[in-house]
Design an enzyme around this catalytic site. Structure first.
Site, PDB file in Angstrom:
ATOM      1  N   LYS A   1      14.681  90.388  32.908  1.00 19.13           N
ATOM      2  CA  LYS A   1      14.702  89.102  32.202  1.00 19.13           C
ATOM      3  C   LYS A   1      16.096  88.461  32.288  1.00 19.13           C
ATOM      4  CE  LYS A   1      13.827  85.728  29.426  1.00 19.13           C
ATOM      5  NZ  LYS A   1      13.247  84.521  29.998  1.00 19.13           N
TER       6      LYS A   1
ATOM      7  N   LYS B   1      23.506  82.888  25.332  1.00 21.29           N
ATOM      8  CA  LYS B   1      23.446  84.333  25.020  1.00 21.29           C
ATOM      9  C   LYS B   1      22.956  85.113  26.243  1.00 21.29           C
ATOM     10  CE  LYS B   1      19.580  85.420  23.437  1.00 21.29           C
ATOM     11  NZ  LYS B   1      18.250  85.788  23.920  1.00 21.29           N
TER      12      LYS B   1
HETATM   13  P1  NAP Z   1      13.951  80.475  17.745  1.00 25.31           P
HETATM   14  O1  NAP Z   1      12.990  79.348  17.703  1.00 25.31           O
HETATM   15  O2  NAP Z   1      15.394  80.219  17.492  1.00 25.31           O
HETATM   16  O3  NAP Z   1      13.400  81.588  16.724  1.00 25.31           O
HETATM   17  C1  NAP Z   1      14.168  82.714  16.420  1.00 25.31           C
HETATM   18  C2  NAP Z   1      13.364  83.662  15.540  1.00 25.31           C
HETATM   19  O4  NAP Z   1      14.188  84.806  15.256  1.00 25.31           O
HETATM   20  C3  NAP Z   1      12.980  83.066  14.175  1.00 25.31           C
HETATM   21  O5  NAP Z   1      11.723  83.569  13.804  1.00 25.31           O
HETATM   22  C4  NAP Z   1      14.090  83.613  13.276  1.00 25.31           C
HETATM   23  O6  NAP Z   1      13.738  83.669  11.911  1.00 25.31           O
HETATM   24  C5  NAP Z   1      14.232  85.017  13.845  1.00 25.31           C
HETATM   25  N1  NAP Z   1      15.504  85.642  13.489  1.00 25.31           N
HETATM   26  C6  NAP Z   1      16.748  85.261  13.846  1.00 25.31           C
HETATM   27  N2  NAP Z   1      17.667  86.087  13.337  1.00 25.31           N
HETATM   28  C7  NAP Z   1      16.982  87.028  12.629  1.00 25.31           C
HETATM   29  C8  NAP Z   1      17.372  88.157  11.867  1.00 25.31           C
HETATM   30  N3  NAP Z   1      18.658  88.490  11.721  1.00 25.31           N
HETATM   31  N4  NAP Z   1      16.401  88.905  11.291  1.00 25.31           N
HETATM   32  C9  NAP Z   1      15.093  88.568  11.426  1.00 25.31           C
HETATM   33  N5  NAP Z   1      14.656  87.507  12.132  1.00 25.31           N
HETATM   34  C10 NAP Z   1      15.595  86.744  12.723  1.00 25.31           C
HETATM   35  O7  NAP Z   1      13.940  81.227  19.144  1.00 25.31           O
HETATM   36  P2  NAP Z   1      12.832  81.237  20.303  1.00 25.31           P
HETATM   37  O8  NAP Z   1      13.082  80.098  21.213  1.00 25.31           O
HETATM   38  O9  NAP Z   1      11.489  81.466  19.725  1.00 25.31           O
HETATM   39  O10 NAP Z   1      13.327  82.535  21.111  1.00 25.31           O
HETATM   40  C11 NAP Z   1      13.068  83.846  20.647  1.00 25.31           C
HETATM   41  C12 NAP Z   1      13.480  84.825  21.748  1.00 25.31           C
HETATM   42  O11 NAP Z   1      12.741  84.535  22.935  1.00 25.31           O
HETATM   43  C13 NAP Z   1      14.959  84.759  22.140  1.00 25.31           C
HETATM   44  O12 NAP Z   1      15.401  86.039  22.474  1.00 25.31           O
HETATM   45  C14 NAP Z   1      14.950  83.860  23.381  1.00 25.31           C
HETATM   46  O13 NAP Z   1      16.056  84.104  24.215  1.00 25.31           O
HETATM   47  C15 NAP Z   1      13.639  84.283  24.004  1.00 25.31           C
HETATM   48  N6  NAP Z   1      12.991  83.272  24.866  1.00 25.31           N
HETATM   49  C16 NAP Z   1      12.943  81.959  24.480  1.00 25.31           C
HETATM   50  C17 NAP Z   1      12.326  81.037  25.304  1.00 25.31           C
HETATM   51  C18 NAP Z   1      12.235  79.570  24.956  1.00 25.31           C
HETATM   52  O14 NAP Z   1      11.994  78.766  25.869  1.00 25.31           O
HETATM   53  N7  NAP Z   1      12.377  79.155  23.713  1.00 25.31           N
HETATM   54  C19 NAP Z   1      11.780  81.450  26.528  1.00 25.31           C
HETATM   55  C20 NAP Z   1      11.823  82.804  26.882  1.00 25.31           C
HETATM   56  C21 NAP Z   1      12.446  83.708  26.037  1.00 25.31           C
HETATM   57  P3  NAP Z   1      13.975  82.389  10.943  1.00 25.31           P
HETATM   58  O15 NAP Z   1      12.769  81.517  11.126  1.00 25.31           O
HETATM   59  O16 NAP Z   1      14.098  82.983   9.599  1.00 25.31           O
HETATM   60  O17 NAP Z   1      15.245  81.720  11.407  1.00 25.31           O
END
Ligand code: NAP
Length: 287
Positions: free
Chosen positions: A170, A238
């Site tokens: 990844k 990140k």
């Molecule tokens: P996001 O919208 O920023 O959501 C982050 C999630 O993590 C939220 O549910 C947040 O909870 C939770 N979180 C953060 N810190 C935490 C902690 N200390 N303890 C417990 N929960 C915590 O991110 P996302 O875009 O969905 O991405 C999530 C992951 O998938 C990341 O690793 C990202 O790199 C990866 N990813 C993202 C994409 C994309 O296009 N968005 C594509 C592929 C992979 P709260 O709601 O309480 O803040």
């Protein structure tokens, strides 16, 4: 089979909804509890802690921000480790480094649990459409049992072997994507400053060997400086940081990635952390 889901951010929202749509019984938890409401409305059960989700589920999936979030979810009080017991499965789909993934896997397996890392390629729309690409490493029996759930969330799942291989794959994929995006934004900015039409540039790119969905989708948004948020820029930076650390470990020079990372860092400093990663354009235009 009873499933659990932890982390209802941009990606988790689409993925958990697809598990519900596929008919799975689902228990959900999110640090900010209010984000669970739409899932309860759609038929999920809300739990108060991650440990409660794991206790209620045969397999629990998680997708949270970064290594720190994955660790907090697993190791904090009432976290995943507190809920795990013999035979239960835990699948962390967050983009994290191999070290963190191994640390989590070892702690869970020491208590009799089974662990799989399964980060995803694809963004907000593929998550909503169930067309992600799933890059798994770890317990093969868990991978096989999770297959139906992966089918609901993705269009392709690959089993890549031991824990660490999915995480590293990844990081390699996203490092390429970050460097591509930075190069693309530089080209768009150069064209504009040289008096060319960026619409013409997008047409030229789309007609040739460099044609790809990312340029096609993000190009018009970069033109309009209306980035929205599908993949938050802070998460892309990140991933660049983690890929550079992997390059250090194996002595692979990553000059293109390192240079692109500087642009992502600058964009963060300019206040674009929570915008889409295409907002790196802001840093590049003002360089
Ligand atoms: P996001 O919208 O920023 O959501 C982050 C999630 O993590 C939220 O549910 C947040 O909870 C939770 N979180 C953060 N810190 C935490 C902690 N200390 N303890 C417990 N929960 C915590 O991110 P996302 O875009 O969905 O991405 C999530 C992951 O998938 C990341 O690793 C990202 O790199 C990866 N990813 C993202 C994409 C994309 O296009 N968005 C594509 C592929 C992979 P709260 O709601 O309480 O803040």
């Amino acid at each position: 089979m009873k499933l659990g889901f932890l982390g209802l951010g941009i990606m988790g929202t689409g993925m958990a909804h697809n598990l519900l749509k596929a008919g799975f019984s689902l228990t959900v938890y999110n640090r900010t509890a209010s984000k669970c409401a739409p899932f309860v409305e759609a038929g999920a059960t809300q739990a108060d802690t991650a440990a409660d989700v794991v206790r209620a589920s045969d397999i629990t999936f998680a997708i949270v921000s970064d290594p720190e979030a994955s660790r907090a979810l697993c190791f904090s009080e009432n976290g995943v480790l507190d809920g795990i017991s013999e035979g239960k499965g835990y699948v962390d789909m967050s983009t994290i480094n191999a070290e963190t993934s191994k640390e989590i896997g070892e702690a869970l397996t020491a208590k009799g649990g089974r662990y799989l890392e399964a980060p995803v390629s694809g963004s907000k729309k593929p998550a909503a459409d169930g067309t992600l690409i799933i890059l798994a490493g770890g317990d093969k029996s868990l991978y096989d049992e999770a297959e139906k759930a992966f089918e609901a969330m993705g269009k392709k799942a690959l089993y890549l072997g031991e824990v660490g291989n999915g995480a590293n794959m990844k990081l390699v994929v996203n490092m390429i994507m970050g460097a591509m995006m930075a190069g693309f934004c530089e080209g768009m900015s150069l064209a504009e400053k040289a008096g060319l039409s960026t619409t013409d540039l997008l047409d030229v790119l789309d007609a040739g060997a460099m044609s790809n969905p990312m340029f096609r989708i993000k190009g018009p948004l970069i033109q309009q400086e209306s980035f929205g948020v599908a993949f938050p820029l802070k998460h892309m930076q990140k991933d660049m940081r983690l890929a550079i650390a992997l390059g250090d470990q194996v002595a692979q020079p990553l000059s293109t990635c390192a240079s692109a990372n500087e642009s992502f860092k600058k964009a963060r400093a300019l206040g674009a952390a929570d915008e889409d990663f295409s907002a790196v354009s802001k840093a590049i235009k003002t360089s």
